[in-house]
Design an enzyme around this catalytic site. Structure first.
Site, PDB file in Angstrom:
ATOM      1  N   ARG A 262     -14.075  24.804  -9.531  1.00 17.23           N
ATOM      2  CA  ARG A 262     -13.109  26.128  -9.415  1.00 17.23           C
ATOM      3  C   ARG A 262     -13.903  27.365  -9.415  1.00 17.23           C
ATOM      4  NH1 ARG A 262      -7.170  24.042 -11.115  1.00 17.23           N
ATOM      5  NH2 ARG A 262      -6.957  22.030  -9.764  1.00 17.23           N
ATOM      6  N   ARG A 277     -10.705  27.402 -19.443  1.00 18.99           N
ATOM      7  CA  ARG A 277     -10.756  27.612 -18.206  1.00 18.99           C
ATOM      8  C   ARG A 277     -12.275  27.520 -17.639  1.00 18.99           C
ATOM      9  NH1 ARG A 277      -6.695  29.793 -15.068  1.00 18.99           N
ATOM     10  NH2 ARG A 277      -5.711  30.382 -16.534  1.00 18.99           N
ATOM     11  N   GLU A 349      -0.330  25.039 -20.277  1.00 18.17           N
ATOM     12  CA  GLU A 349      -0.416  24.063 -19.288  1.00 18.17           C
ATOM     13  C   GLU A 349      -1.251  22.996 -19.357  1.00 18.17           C
ATOM     14  OE1 GLU A 349      -1.069  23.576 -14.772  1.00 18.17           O
ATOM     15  OE2 GLU A 349      -0.860  25.712 -15.428  1.00 18.17           O
ATOM     16  N   SER A 352       0.388  19.693 -14.146  1.00 10.70           N
ATOM     17  CA  SER A 352       1.400  20.539 -13.007  1.00 10.70           C
ATOM     18  C   SER A 352       1.648  19.318 -12.049  1.00 10.70           C
ATOM     19  CB  SER A 352       0.982  21.711 -12.625  1.00 10.70           C
ATOM     20  OG  SER A 352       1.691  22.228 -11.826  1.00 10.70           O
ATOM     21  N   ARG A 390      -8.474  19.927 -21.462  1.00  8.82           N
ATOM     22  CA  ARG A 390      -7.376  20.427 -22.154  1.00  8.82           C
ATOM     23  C   ARG A 390      -6.723  19.307 -23.148  1.00  8.82           C
ATOM     24  NH1 ARG A 390      -4.363  25.385 -18.864  1.00  8.82           N
ATOM     25  NH2 ARG A 390      -6.376  26.518 -18.485  1.00  8.82           N
TER      26      ARG A 390
END
Length: 429
Positions: A262, A277, A349, A352, A390
């Site tokens: 990403r 991130r 988070e 999801s 994560r």
């Protein structure tokens, strides 16, 4: 993508539901284009019928020796041919414009999704575990002595730039163990089918799952047109693209462990420290392809699969349902699972899980054939099960010890060949 017939039949309801996502008065432009498109199609069909009728009369006029009528009819056929071409071009242009608009409109939220502007309006629906009470000041993952030298951002930046990391030694092994554990749990206990997919895909594959055209800047494209996947949702969801499946084929539940890429174009300045991130990261993804009547229950099932990973790891978490303003583009309802990070003293988070209804299936034309009636679009769901990096962060922070070491969660010990600690010097013991 949305069903134009549904918009045509219920424009007020369509607008009211999209208004919950901050968009207003959308149907009027859509219906104006749709009306023009349908008018052009009907006019083209009428002109074609006139041309066909005239074509049949041309031969008869010639046979009768009626030269004037023959020339009139031949001119009419030629004129209708040009008229038809112009009308078909008009219809095609309107259709492309209509598709362009529909492809950029987000999914319609379920009625039970809370209204809200941003993450502050999300609603907690479940909580598990109690954060460990520490008698020392907890460190963030990248500050821990146990990972110093084994979590190398400087060398990664030299090789690739910011937001990359090199993991080595015990830290790399723990990362690998987490991915293996997640896959084994989903396959052996949750009944998912493990799949290895490409990480390079065509534009139509990205379009089908909703990454294109709206989020092109968030992904990486190669010089020959392939896209690096931002998540295995793209490949797993696209397996039934363009197919009509037997109803008995459903449900299909997949899982895959892949690298994900990403650009993070819309997150400048956010979470720049550590591994939170990254431009490249690993994720174990879950995707379900189900009968429309089962999609809401499947969302709860998928959420429980992701939660189970955290519970087995002994990591406290909370689950929230996202409000309309925080929900992703393709989702009808989303459950975010947030794991406790003592180094940040907050929940972040880690998964999801979303149901997309037939939104993606319409874009990729994935259908099933019921026992009776015409083919219908399947419903698709996706969820992280989990983001491996994560999960590594959460394990390091929650299992840190005052001496700088990290205890390995019991469920991971077999994957670590019996080792139970990463010592402060980075060695396994």
């Amino acid at each position: 993508m949305h069903d134009i017939r549904m918009i045509r039949d219920n424009p007020e309801a369509f607008d009211a539901t999209l208004a919950r996502r901050g968009l207003s008065g959308v149907s009027s432009d859509i219906l104006a284009i749709d009306t023009a498109r349908r008018a052009a199609i009907q006019a083209a069909e009428a002109a074609l019928a006139e041309r066909n009728a005239a074509s049949k009369q041309v031969g008869a006029a010639k046979a009768k020796g009626d030269d004037a009528e023959f020339e009139r009819l031949r001119a009419l056929v030629a004129a209708k041919k040009d008229e038809i071409a112009a009308l078909e071009a008009e219809a095609k242009a309107a259709d492309e414009k209509l598709t362009e608009i529909l492809l950029t409109l987000p999914n319609l939220p379920h009625d039970d999704v809370p209204d809200g502007a941003d993450e502050a309006d999300n609603v907690e629906i479940h909580r598990w575990g109690t954060p460990r009470t520490l008698d020392f000041a907890p460190k963030e993952h990248y500050e821990l002595p146990a990972v110093q030298g084994a979590m190398d951002f400087e060398t990664a930046a030299k090789l690739s730039g910011s937001r990359f990391v090199i993991l080595s030694a015990a830290t790399a092994r723990l990362h690998r163990a987490l991915a293996q554990f997640m896959l084994d749990t989903h396959v052996e206990e949750h009944g998912l089918t493990e799949v290895i997919t490409p990480v390079l895909v065509k534009s139509e594959t990205m379009l089908g799952t909703g990454q294109l055209p709206k989020f092109a800047e968030d992904s990486y494209q190669t010089t020959n047109g392939w896209w690096l996947i931002p998540t295995a949702e793209v490949t797993l969801t696209s397996i039934p693209a363009g197919e009509i499946m037997d109803e008995s084929y459903l449900p299909r539940r997949y899982t895959a462990h892949t690298n994900c890429f990403r650009s993070e174009a819309g997150s400048a300045g956010r979470d720049t420290a550590g591994m939170l991130r990254q431009h490249q990261f690993e994720k174990v993804e879950m995707v379900s392809v189900v009968h429309p009547e089962e999609s809401r229950a499947e969302l709860d099932r998928m959420t429980e699969c992701a939660q189970a990973i955290l519970e087995k790891l002994g990591l406290p978490y909370r689950t929230v349902v996202l409000c309309t303003g925080d929900m992703g583009f393709g989702a009808q309802r989303t459950h975010d699972i947030e794991v406790w990070l003592p180094g940040q003293n907050t929940y972040r988070e880690i998964s999801s899980c979303s149901t997309c209804g037939d939104f993606q299936a319409r874009r990729m034309n994935a259908r099933f054939r019921p026992a009776e009636g015409k083919p219908e679009f399947v419903h698709t769901l996706n969820g992280s099960g989990l983001a491996v990096g994560r999960a590594l962060i959460a394990v390091l922070e929650n299992y840190q010890e005052p001496d700088g070491a990290v205890t390995i969660p019991e469920v991971l010990v077999p994957y670590m060949r019996g080792k139970t600690r990463i010592e402060a010097d980075g060695t396994l013991s």
